[in-house]
Design a protein around this motif. Structure first.
Motif, PDB file in Angstrom:
ATOM      1  N   THR A  72       0.736  -1.194   0.090  1.00 42.40           N
ATOM      2  CA  THR A  72      -0.104   0.043   0.080  1.00 42.40           C
ATOM      3  C   THR A  72       0.702   1.208   0.033  1.00 42.40           C
ATOM      4  O   THR A  72       0.494   2.451   0.199  1.00 42.40           O
ATOM      5  N   ASP A  73       2.217   0.906  -0.304  1.00 39.48           N
ATOM      6  CA  ASP A  73       2.965   2.150  -0.467  1.00 39.48           C
ATOM      7  C   ASP A  73       3.535   2.502  -1.897  1.00 39.48           C
ATOM      8  O   ASP A  73       4.440   3.072  -2.194  1.00 39.48           O
ATOM      9  N   SER A  74       2.965   1.487  -2.855  1.00 39.41           N
ATOM     10  CA  SER A  74       3.579   1.155  -4.147  1.00 39.41           C
ATOM     11  C   SER A  74       3.707   2.599  -5.114  1.00 39.41           C
ATOM     12  O   SER A  74       4.587   2.935  -5.802  1.00 39.41           O
ATOM     13  N   VAL A  75       2.564   3.445  -5.132  1.00 42.19           N
ATOM     14  CA  VAL A  75       2.705   4.582  -5.842  1.00 42.19           C
ATOM     15  C   VAL A  75       3.478   5.653  -5.117  1.00 42.19           C
ATOM     16  O   VAL A  75       4.116   6.401  -5.761  1.00 42.19           O
ATOM     17  N   PHE A  76       3.267   5.568  -3.635  1.00 40.46           N
ATOM     18  CA  PHE A  76       4.146   6.584  -2.902  1.00 40.46           C
ATOM     19  C   PHE A  76       5.791   6.605  -3.405  1.00 40.46           C
ATOM     20  O   PHE A  76       6.410   7.529  -3.757  1.00 40.46           O
ATOM     21  N   ARG A  77       6.084   5.298  -3.556  1.00 47.66           N
ATOM     22  CA  ARG A  77       7.656   4.933  -3.676  1.00 47.66           C
ATOM     23  C   ARG A  77       8.076   5.182  -4.894  1.00 47.66           C
ATOM     24  O   ARG A  77       9.207   5.511  -5.438  1.00 47.66           O
ATOM     25  N   LYS A  78       7.126   5.706  -6.028  1.00 46.24           N
ATOM     26  CA  LYS A  78       7.401   6.303  -7.236  1.00 46.24           C
ATOM     27  C   LYS A  78       7.394   7.630  -7.389  1.00 46.24           C
ATOM     28  O   LYS A  78       7.470   8.293  -8.499  1.00 46.24           O
ATOM     29  N   THR A  79       7.312   8.454  -6.360  1.00 49.95           N
ATOM     30  CA  THR A  79       6.986   9.729  -6.240  1.00 49.95           C
ATOM     31  C   THR A  79       8.141  10.553  -5.660  1.00 49.95           C
ATOM     32  O   THR A  79       9.175   9.872  -5.086  1.00 49.95           O
ATOM     33  N   LYS A  80       8.349  11.909  -6.074  1.00 49.02           N
ATOM     34  CA  LYS A  80       9.407  12.780  -5.405  1.00 49.02           C
ATOM     35  C   LYS A  80       9.124  12.775  -4.037  1.00 49.02           C
ATOM     36  O   LYS A  80      10.146  12.744  -2.877  1.00 49.02           O
ATOM     37  N   ALA A  81       7.913  12.674  -3.291  1.00 44.94           N
ATOM     38  CA  ALA A  81       7.740  12.501  -2.111  1.00 44.94           C
ATOM     39  C   ALA A  81       8.433  11.458  -1.299  1.00 44.94           C
ATOM     40  O   ALA A  81       8.982  11.548  -0.007  1.00 44.94           O
ATOM     41  N   TYR A  82       8.386  10.348  -2.045  1.00 42.25           N
ATOM     42  CA  TYR A  82       9.188   9.057  -1.342  1.00 42.25           C
ATOM     43  C   TYR A  82      10.875   9.712  -1.310  1.00 42.25           C
ATOM     44  O   TYR A  82      11.545   9.252  -0.397  1.00 42.25           O
ATOM     45  N   GLU A  83      11.228  10.132  -2.501  1.00 44.88           N
ATOM     46  CA  GLU A  83      12.601  10.743  -2.320  1.00 44.88           C
ATOM     47  C   GLU A  83      12.874  11.736  -1.317  1.00 44.88           C
ATOM     48  O   GLU A  83      14.132  11.549  -0.763  1.00 44.88           O
ATOM     49  N   PRO A  85      13.674  19.096  -6.128  1.00 41.23           N
ATOM     50  CA  PRO A  85      12.311  19.629  -6.547  1.00 41.23           C
ATOM     51  C   PRO A  85      11.204  18.619  -7.342  1.00 41.23           C
ATOM     52  O   PRO A  85      11.904  17.495  -7.857  1.00 41.23           O
ATOM     53  N   ASP A  86      10.310  19.100  -7.577  1.00 45.40           N
ATOM     54  CA  ASP A  86       9.185  18.320  -8.436  1.00 45.40           C
ATOM     55  C   ASP A  86       9.577  18.391  -9.915  1.00 45.40           C
ATOM     56  O   ASP A  86      10.271  19.287 -10.267  1.00 45.40           O
ATOM     57  N   THR A  87       9.404  17.143 -10.472  1.00 41.01           N
ATOM     58  CA  THR A  87       9.701  17.087 -11.854  1.00 41.01           C
ATOM     59  C   THR A  87       9.083  18.020 -12.780  1.00 41.01           C
ATOM     60  O   THR A  87       7.727  18.191 -12.729  1.00 41.01           O
ATOM     61  N   PRO A  88       9.544  18.977 -13.530  1.00 38.48           N
ATOM     62  CA  PRO A  88       8.998  19.896 -14.192  1.00 38.48           C
ATOM     63  C   PRO A  88       7.685  19.349 -15.052  1.00 38.48           C
ATOM     64  O   PRO A  88       8.071  18.286 -15.744  1.00 38.48           O
ATOM     65  N   LYS A  89       6.728  19.951 -15.156  1.00 33.79           N
ATOM     66  CA  LYS A  89       5.652  19.549 -16.304  1.00 33.79           C
ATOM     67  C   LYS A  89       5.845  19.778 -17.654  1.00 33.79           C
ATOM     68  O   LYS A  89       6.607  20.766 -18.030  1.00 33.79           O
TER      69      LYS A  89
END
Length: 272
Positions: free
Chosen positions: A238-249, A265-269
């Motif tokens: 239940t953390d699979s999506v989280f681990r693919k995000t900048k928040a996880y980093e 920083p967040d990945t530029p759009k």
């Protein structure tokens, strides 16, 4: 010894001593910490706190009416639910011994008990929290807590009364009841639990404090990161999506004064 003097001062009113140590002291620390956070949320000052905001476009400033409602609900939960449950815990602990014994537990035993309480809370909170996300229950109970997609510290205890009893209080109380803990251990454990849940909801990733990125992401996405420590989330995926995000980093102990939103920083759009 200060404990002996305090013990003598309360005399036969040991229940009052228990309430002071296990309820008044932790709750006072909770409100003092949250007063500072609410000042930052409402005024944008001190900048030393607000520059570490996780969701930079939210609660800047916080909606004052929404915040007042949260404060009222938290106070109600603490006075009318937490206090009776702590008194009940005192009665149950008295069946096993003297929770306000003049003899204090050794320091290493206190740390061991607090660690065990933390593990028990992780298990009980994770599964009760997932239960409250069940579609048949969520809209009637847990949705109140999730009115805040960008959480602030005080909403750690902003919830439906049933959720406060089953998901906030019971996971914290079960450990001390099973272990027959002394009042000083409860005081430390309850203080740690209240501070940890406040930090998890505060909305700021502050230096030298535990990372709130995990639970902040839960409020943002609803169906990820249900636990406290993240152990069961990893086990159940239940953390699979989280681990693919900048928040996880960014989910780490901040050891510098540079906000992680700047260093990671967040990945530029992509432009259309």
């Amino acid at each position: 010894m200060q404990w002996s003097k305090l013990h003598f001062l309360f005399g036969d009113q040991q229940w009052a001593l228990f309430i002071m140590g296990s309820m008044i002291v932790p709750t006072s620390i909770f409100w003092l910490f949250n007063a500072l956070l609410m000042m930052a949320d409402s005024t944008g000052k001190p900048s030393f706190i607000t520059r570490y905001r996780i969701q930079v476009d939210k609660n800047n400033p916080v909606d004052p009416e929404k915040l007042r409602q949260a404060v009222k609900t938290v106070l109600w939960n603490q006075v009318f639910l937490s206090v009776p449950m702590v008194l009940l815990a005192y009665l149950l602990l008295c069946q096993r011994g003297d929770p306000c014994s003049l003899e204090l537990p050794i320091f290493h035993w206190v740390l061991l008990e607090v660690g065990l309480c933390g593990l028990l809370e992780e298990v009980l909170f994770y599964y009760s929290h997932r239960l409250f996300h069940h579609p048949a229950i969520y809209k009637r109970i847990h949705k109140i807590h999730h009115e805040w997609t960008a959480p602030v510290g005080i909403i750690s205890l902003y919830c439906h009364p049933l959720e406060h009893v089953l998901s906030n209080m019971l996971p914290v109380l079960v450990g001390p009841l099973m272990l027959g803990s002394h009042m000083v251990t409860l005081s430390l454990w309850f203080t740690v639990a209240l501070l940890v849940t406040t930090v998890s909801h505060c909305g700021y990733h502050l230096p030298l404090l535990p990372s709130p990125e995990f639970h902040d992401f839960h409020h943002l996405k609803f169906n990820q990161c249900y636990g406290v420590l993240g152990v069961l989330d990893r086990l159940h995926g239940t953390d699979s999506v989280f681990r693919k995000t900048k928040a996880y980093e960014r989910h780490l102990l901040l050891l510098s004064l540079t906000p992680l939103t700047e260093s990671i920083p967040d990945t530029p759009k992509k432009s259309q």
